[in-house]
Design an enzyme around this catalytic site. Structure first.
Site, PDB file in Angstrom:
ATOM      1  CB  CYS A   1      17.138   7.765  60.169  1.00  0.00           C
ATOM      2  SG  CYS A   1      15.562   6.944  59.979  1.00  0.00           S
TER       3      CYS A   1
ATOM      4  CG  HIS B   1      17.007   7.853  65.006  1.00  0.00           C
ATOM      5  ND1 HIS B   1      17.044   9.180  64.661  1.00  0.00           N
ATOM      6  CD2 HIS B   1      16.115   7.278  64.185  1.00  0.00           C
ATOM      7  CE1 HIS B   1      16.209   9.405  63.666  1.00  0.00           C
ATOM      8  NE2 HIS B   1      15.624   8.266  63.352  1.00  0.00           N
TER       9      HIS B   1
ATOM     10  CD  GLU C   1      19.891  10.452  66.441  1.00  0.00           C
ATOM     11  OE1 GLU C   1      20.646   9.510  66.138  1.00  0.00           O
ATOM     12  OE2 GLU C   1      18.837  10.691  65.834  1.00  0.00           O
TER      13      GLU C   1
HETATM   14  N1  GLN Z   1      10.977   7.912  56.968  1.00  0.00           N
HETATM   15  C1  GLN Z   1      11.782   9.070  56.997  1.00  0.00           C
HETATM   16  C2  GLN Z   1      12.110   9.558  55.607  1.00  0.00           C
HETATM   17  O1  GLN Z   1      11.878   8.934  54.673  1.00  0.00           O
HETATM   18  C3  GLN Z   1      13.062   8.845  57.763  1.00  0.00           C
HETATM   19  C4  GLN Z   1      12.744   8.599  59.196  1.00  0.00           C
HETATM   20  C5  GLN Z   1      13.813   9.002  60.168  1.00  0.00           C
HETATM   21  O2  GLN Z   1      14.761   9.739  59.837  1.00  0.00           O
HETATM   22  N2  GLN Z   1      13.648   8.561  61.372  1.00  0.00           N
HETATM   23  O3  GLN Z   1      12.651  10.591  55.471  1.00  0.00           O
END
Ligand code: GLN
Length: 304
Positions: free
Chosen positions: A134, A256, A258
């Site tokens: 992410c 995610h 994890e």
């Molecule tokens: N929207 C977040 C960002 O831009 C990332 C979200 C996440 O890691 N769950 O950093």
């Protein structure tokens, strides 16, 4: 847990397969035939005791912000120790790195404050295994769009364009069953993986070196990032955005793993890390003691 045959070492790295025999799935046994069974699943030795005491492959987890504890807990469920990394010099003690999800702008500010960017870039450049989830994916991308004014520093190395908050704001977070043929073929288990997308990014473009491991359908006007007129014209059409990729020793997922009980992305990454490790070392650092006859409890909540 009862061992099906005696295991002569107390230091072995194990992987838990929740499917066990039911799907005929078993993580590859590399250095020992020791297998112990627990419930419906199965523990398998993925890395034997050889070389545990020296040249150990240690998994670092960038611990500035975000879901680093959850990654460490997921590693622990596999019997592998994750080490928190907060300072540039700590990168010298790890052979692979997980960059967790969180908030990439905040994480970038903290990384800058701790002067981590040069060391992180060097780590990636050296071809050491790195997995970004992410916000971690955003960090690894060569190009990010949808950033805050003034942008944010990236580590780069992953030849792709990622769009931040692609699926919308926090309340548009969602879960979806993703088709994961490559993961299923190397790690076994179901052909799908439950992706937890939290204000997630999506990858809109990849370079030729990048292997797509999972994608997700969206309305075509979203994937194209086009105007509201296009939106009207293309109602009902679907395109796909990319949500998991691999480029050499870089792994990136927009979701995610994890936060789920399915540890296949972790075992996939550990094998990537171990492949490299085998040149210099042969094993991962175990935290499970086989003689304890107990599965390490999950200290953090995970989706089942
Ligand atoms: N929207 C977040 C960002 O831009 C990332 C979200 C996440 O890691 N769950 O950093």
């Amino acid at each position: 847990m009862s061992a099906s045959e005696p295991i002569g070492h107390s230091q072995c790295t194990l992987a838990w397969s929740p499917w066990g025999d039911r799907f005929g799935y078993e993580i590859k046994v590399q250095t020992s035939k020791a297998i112990a069974s627990l419930g419906g699943g199965q523990w398998s030795v993925v890395s034997g005791p050889a070389g545990v005491d020296k040249n150990m492959a240690i998994v670092g987890v960038l611990a500035l912000q975000g879901s680093f504890n959850e990654h460490i807990a997921a590693l622990r469920r596999l019997g592998v120790k994750g080490v928190e990394v907060r300072k540039p010099e700590q990168l010298q003690n790890v052979t692979s790195l997980i960059i967790p999800g969180g908030e990439s702008t905040t994480m970038a500010k903290l990384a800058e404050y701790h002067n981590l960017f040069p060391a992180l870039r060097e780590f990636v450049k050296m071809g050491k295994p790195v997995w970004g989830t992410c916000a971690g994916l955003i960090f690894l991308a060569n190009k990010a769009t949808g950033q805050k004014t003034g942008g944010q520093e990236l580590i780069g190395g992953l030849d792709c364009t990622v769009n931040r908050n692609f699926f919308g704001s926090q309340i548009q977070s969602f879960e979806a069953e993703l088709s994961v043929p490559e993961l299923a073929s190397t790690e076994g288990g179901p052909e799908t993986f439950r992706g937890v997308f939290i204000r997630a990014p999506a990858i809109l473009e990849v370079g030729s070196e990048v292997q797509v491991l999972a994608d997700y359908p969206v309305p075509s006007y979203k994937a194209l990032g086009s105007s509201s007129e296009d939106q009207e014209e293309n109602v009902g059409e679907e395109k796909k955005v990319i949500v998991a990729v691999r480029q050499g020793k870089i792994l990136a997922t927009a979701f995610h793993p994890e936060l789920t009980a399915d540890t296949r992305w972790h075992t996939y990454f550990l094998k990537m890390a171990n492949d490299v490790g085998e040149e210099a070392s042969t094993s991962l650092v175990p935290v499970l003691n086989l003689s304890s006859n107990q599965q390490t409890p999950n200290e953090l909540p995970i989706f089942q």
